[in-house]
Design a protein around this motif. Structure first.
Motif, PDB file in Angstrom:
ATOM      1  N   UNK A 230       0.819  -1.213   0.000  1.00  0.00           N
ATOM      2  CA  UNK A 230       0.000   0.000   0.000  1.00  0.00           C
ATOM      3  C   UNK A 230       0.853   1.264   0.000  1.00  0.00           C
ATOM      4  N   UNK A 231       1.929   1.270   0.767  1.00  0.00           N
ATOM      5  CA  UNK A 231       2.770   2.473   0.835  1.00  0.00           C
ATOM      6  C   UNK A 231       3.377   2.819  -0.520  1.00  0.00           C
ATOM      7  N   UNK A 232       3.523   1.821  -1.402  1.00  0.00           N
ATOM      8  CA  UNK A 232       4.095   2.056  -2.726  1.00  0.00           C
ATOM      9  C   UNK A 232       3.025   2.297  -3.790  1.00  0.00           C
ATOM     10  N   UNK A 233       1.741   2.147  -3.422  1.00  0.00           N
ATOM     11  CA  UNK A 233       0.685   2.204  -4.440  1.00  0.00           C
ATOM     12  C   UNK A 233      -0.460   3.136  -4.014  1.00  0.00           C
ATOM     13  N   UNK A 234      -1.426   2.634  -3.256  1.00  0.00           N
ATOM     14  CA  UNK A 234      -2.650   3.370  -2.970  1.00  0.00           C
ATOM     15  C   UNK A 234      -2.483   4.463  -1.914  1.00  0.00           C
ATOM     16  N   UNK A 235      -1.488   4.335  -1.061  1.00  0.00           N
ATOM     17  CA  UNK A 235      -1.288   5.285   0.037  1.00  0.00           C
ATOM     18  C   UNK A 235      -2.529   5.441   0.906  1.00  0.00           C
ATOM     19  N   UNK A 236      -3.234   4.342   1.110  1.00  0.00           N
ATOM     20  CA  UNK A 236      -4.397   4.363   2.010  1.00  0.00           C
ATOM     21  C   UNK A 236      -3.907   4.145   3.446  1.00  0.00           C
ATOM     22  N   UNK A 237      -3.130   5.101   3.925  1.00  0.00           N
ATOM     23  CA  UNK A 237      -2.465   4.920   5.210  1.00  0.00           C
ATOM     24  C   UNK A 237      -3.435   4.959   6.384  1.00  0.00           C
ATOM     25  N   UNK A 238      -4.553   5.645   6.188  1.00  0.00           N
ATOM     26  CA  UNK A 238      -5.569   5.653   7.244  1.00  0.00           C
ATOM     27  C   UNK A 238      -6.171   4.265   7.434  1.00  0.00           C
ATOM     28  N   UNK A 239      -6.200   3.468   6.380  1.00  0.00           N
ATOM     29  CA  UNK A 239      -6.717   2.107   6.506  1.00  0.00           C
ATOM     30  C   UNK A 239      -5.746   1.244   7.309  1.00  0.00           C
ATOM     31  N   UNK A 240      -4.441   1.421   7.099  1.00  0.00           N
ATOM     32  CA  UNK A 240      -3.455   0.718   7.922  1.00  0.00           C
ATOM     33  C   UNK A 240      -3.628   1.128   9.384  1.00  0.00           C
ATOM     34  N   UNK A 241      -3.782   2.416   9.607  1.00  0.00           N
ATOM     35  CA  UNK A 241      -3.974   2.943  10.964  1.00  0.00           C
ATOM     36  C   UNK A 241      -5.223   2.334  11.604  1.00  0.00           C
ATOM     37  N   UNK A 281       2.870  -7.393  15.083  1.00  0.00           N
ATOM     38  CA  UNK A 281       2.266  -6.107  15.420  1.00  0.00           C
ATOM     39  C   UNK A 281       3.368  -5.060  15.549  1.00  0.00           C
ATOM     40  N   UNK A 282       4.505  -5.461  16.107  1.00  0.00           N
ATOM     41  CA  UNK A 282       5.642  -4.543  16.272  1.00  0.00           C
ATOM     42  C   UNK A 282       6.182  -4.135  14.907  1.00  0.00           C
ATOM     43  N   UNK A 283       6.417  -5.124  14.046  1.00  0.00           N
ATOM     44  CA  UNK A 283       6.977  -4.839  12.721  1.00  0.00           C
ATOM     45  C   UNK A 283       6.019  -3.991  11.886  1.00  0.00           C
ATOM     46  N   UNK A 284       4.721  -4.248  11.993  1.00  0.00           N
ATOM     47  CA  UNK A 284       3.736  -3.480  11.219  1.00  0.00           C
ATOM     48  C   UNK A 284       3.680  -2.038  11.700  1.00  0.00           C
ATOM     49  N   UNK A 285       3.750  -1.851  13.013  1.00  0.00           N
ATOM     50  CA  UNK A 285       3.786  -0.498  13.564  1.00  0.00           C
ATOM     51  C   UNK A 285       5.064   0.219  13.127  1.00  0.00           C
ATOM     52  N   UNK A 286       6.171  -0.490  13.131  1.00  0.00           N
ATOM     53  CA  UNK A 286       7.447   0.078  12.682  1.00  0.00           C
ATOM     54  C   UNK A 286       7.348   0.539  11.224  1.00  0.00           C
ATOM     55  N   UNK A 287       6.831  -0.328  10.355  1.00  0.00           N
ATOM     56  CA  UNK A 287       6.693   0.017   8.937  1.00  0.00           C
ATOM     57  C   UNK A 287       5.756   1.212   8.747  1.00  0.00           C
ATOM     58  N   UNK A 288       4.661   1.223   9.530  1.00  0.00           N
ATOM     59  CA  UNK A 288       3.700   2.328   9.429  1.00  0.00           C
ATOM     60  C   UNK A 288       4.369   3.646   9.815  1.00  0.00           C
ATOM     61  N   UNK A 289       5.129   3.632  10.898  1.00  0.00           N
ATOM     62  CA  UNK A 289       5.780   4.874  11.328  1.00  0.00           C
ATOM     63  C   UNK A 289       6.834   5.317  10.317  1.00  0.00           C
ATOM     64  N   UNK A 290       7.572   4.368   9.760  1.00  0.00           N
ATOM     65  CA  UNK A 290       8.560   4.707   8.742  1.00  0.00           C
ATOM     66  C   UNK A 290       7.903   5.367   7.532  1.00  0.00           C
ATOM     67  N   UNK A 291       6.705   4.915   7.180  1.00  0.00           N
ATOM     68  CA  UNK A 291       6.013   5.437   5.998  1.00  0.00           C
ATOM     69  C   UNK A 291       5.311   6.756   6.263  1.00  0.00           C
ATOM     70  N   UNK A 292       4.843   6.982   7.494  1.00  0.00           N
ATOM     71  CA  UNK A 292       3.960   8.127   7.764  1.00  0.00           C
ATOM     72  C   UNK A 292       4.528   9.149   8.742  1.00  0.00           C
TER      73      UNK A 292
END
Length: 521
Positions: A230-241, A281-292
């Motif tokens: 998603x971070x490379x395509x749709x950028x629907x970051x609120x959905x990840x959140x 959950x840790x890795x996903x949160x890490x990736x989310x913070x790196x992206x946003x």
């Protein structure tokens, strides 16, 4: 079933982030037959017998059928406009509708299904229509490319035709947000990218679903890979959140993050705990913070992430190795013979390192101290007890099993020095273990391991060989599992119930856009 620990403000935060669903009306492309063919993928192929425009002129009576090809994979709601022909409809019309992502689902009889997942996942309906002419829209969302319509009963006085058949597709993935690839990209990579994006889009609804046909749930292992794409395509970051807050807002009894959750009738966590998924959950949160760089979300969810690390560490034995007994389950890959002790050890180290990065960024000195010590102890233990110097591989379990999954995750956890990891991957291909890979999920991690070790050319070769072979076998969207040497492989006892649009298989688009957009790729 309700979670034992509910953080209602977190759940409400997640519910406030429910995305808009984009709708599109799509029509059949062709009238087809599905034909048995031993040389075709899973024994079935399609044969075009007419244009979709001919459907309106076809008259069908009791026992007749027609099969439609919508030309691509779709997720949505079917609408049928039905006209009675020759006379008034003096009895209800009874139709059977069979939906298929793949030709096998149309060709094989669902009544012969003998898998261990519920028969109700197979997509068919019997519909009774009392008033004709008329238009009906099925209330259930379906996932399909192929639709077979069978007339089970009408009356002797009338036949029917279908002036219009269409599907209203739904997704929260706005394709307008996806940037086009550079003009110089090869057609092969463009196709891999396109199908990866389509796979992700068809799994994007009010959460990131694992598969729109089955299970239609939010699983954290799938979420992690979907979020990367998603971070490379749709950028629907609120959905990840939203998904992170759902997992963080509904914990299992002892504070663990659950493996999956449901949205309806109201959000609730399932009681499945997977060792690796909770750590992710840790890795996903890490990736989310790196992206946003969304610091507020990190501040709120970090205590839950840190707790998953503490819970994960509680499973270590006196040697510092993950206990391997009947009291736990770790996923890693679908493989009945795979021992998961060493792979779990590597996932723990991998997630500890991402937790350390988050703790450092937050200035959480207490967490930094305990995580740093844990990384050293878990890494030293892996090298002492799991590394077989003579074989040049990591081993797992009481029988010292060597598997692809173990080596891949030890490379990703960076347990060895970089040049040693690169050599380990070389040996893996030169002396492939008998315990191989079954799913695109593990193949994704193989590609990540190759890229981590600077083996970019080999990574691209593997993407082309695996996902590219899927395309040759007819993939419109990428599949839940794929074994080129056993194309009917299913962990559920039947390939009919396999998911042929599956979240964890979408990542060719992630790799292509992140690593392979240079002109020499």
């Amino acid at each position: 079933m309700k979670s034992k620990q509910v953080n209602q403000p977190f759940v409400e935060r997640a519910e406030s982030l429910i995305p808009h669903l984009y709708e599109k009306k799509v029509y059949p492309a062709h009238i087809i037959d599905v034909v048995k063919d031993a040389g075709a993928f899973q024994g079935w192929r399609t044969e075009r017998i007419g244009a979709a425009e001919e459907l309106a002129g076809r008259v069908l009576g009791k026992g007749d059928s027609v099969t439609l090809d919508f030309g691509d994979h779709h997720v949505g709601y079917l609408t049928l406009s039905i006209l009675n022909v020759n006379s008034n409809a003096d009895a209800p019309l009874r139709l059977k509708l069979i939906f298929g992502e793949m030709p096998c689902e149309i060709g094989e009889d669902f009544d012969d299904y003998d898998g261990w997942l519920s028969r109700s996942w197979l997509q068919d309906e019997i519909v009774n229509v009392d008033v004709l002419p008329g238009t009906i829209t099925l209330p259930r969302r379906y996932t399909f490319r192929y639709l077979k319509i069978i007339v089970l009963a009408a009356s002797q006085r009338y036949s029917i035709s279908f002036p219009e058949v269409h599907c209203t597709t739904v997704t929260s993935g706005d394709v307008a947000q996806v940037k086009p690839l550079p003009d110089y990209m090869s057609e092969e990579l463009r196709e891999l990218d396109r199908i990866g994006i389509k796979t992700l889009q068809d799994c994007m609804h009010t959460v990131f679903e694992d598969g729109p046909k089955r299970d239609r749930r939010l699983w954290i292992g799938d979420l992690r890979l979907q979020a990367l794409a998603n971070y490379e395509t749709f950028n629907s970051n609120a959905l990840v959140k939203r998904c992170l807050y759902l997992f963080g807002g509904m914990l299992l009894e002892d504070g663990q993050v659950g493996a999956c959750l449901y949205e309806k009738p109201s959000p609730f966590i399932d009681d499945i705990y997977l060792y690796d998924y909770a750590l992710f959950f840790v890795a996903t949160l890490y990736d989310y913070y790196e992206a946003t760089k969304d610091r507020d979300t990190l501040d709120e969810l970090w205590p839950i992430a840190a707790e998953q690390l503490r819970i994960g560490l509680q499973r270590l034995d006196e040697r510092g190795i993950v206990k391997d007994d009947d009291t736990w389950y770790c996923f890693l890959d679908w493989h009945e013979e795979l021992n998961k002790q060493a792979g779990a050890q590597a996932v723990l180290i991998y997630c500890l390192k991402r937790g350390l990065a988050l703790a450092s960024g937050l200035g959480d000195s207490d967490a930094q101290a305990f995580i740093s010590l844990a990384i050293k102890q878990a890494t030293d233990a892996a090298l002492t007890h799991l590394w077989d110097k003579e074989q040049g591989f990591f081993t797992s379990g009481s029988k010292a099993q060597v598997s692809w999954a173990t080596q891949i995750w030890m490379v990703l956890a960076e347990v060895l020095e970089p040049e040693q990891s690169a050599a380990l991957l070389d040996r893996l291909f030169e002396q492939p273990p008998a315990i191989s890979m079954s799913t695109p999920y593990l193949y994704h991690h193989l590609i990540e391991a190759l890229l981590l070790c600077g083996k970019k050319e080999k990574a691209l070769e593997e993407i082309r060989a695996y996902w590219g072979e899927m395309i040759k076998d007819g993939a419109d969207t990428f599949w839940e599992l794929y074994n080129p040497s056993d194309k009917k492989l299913s962990p559920y006892g039947s390939n009919l119930v396999n998911s042929y649009c599956h979240a964890w298989s979408c990542t060719p688009t992630y790799f292509i856009r992140k690593y392979f957009t240079e002109k020499d790729s």
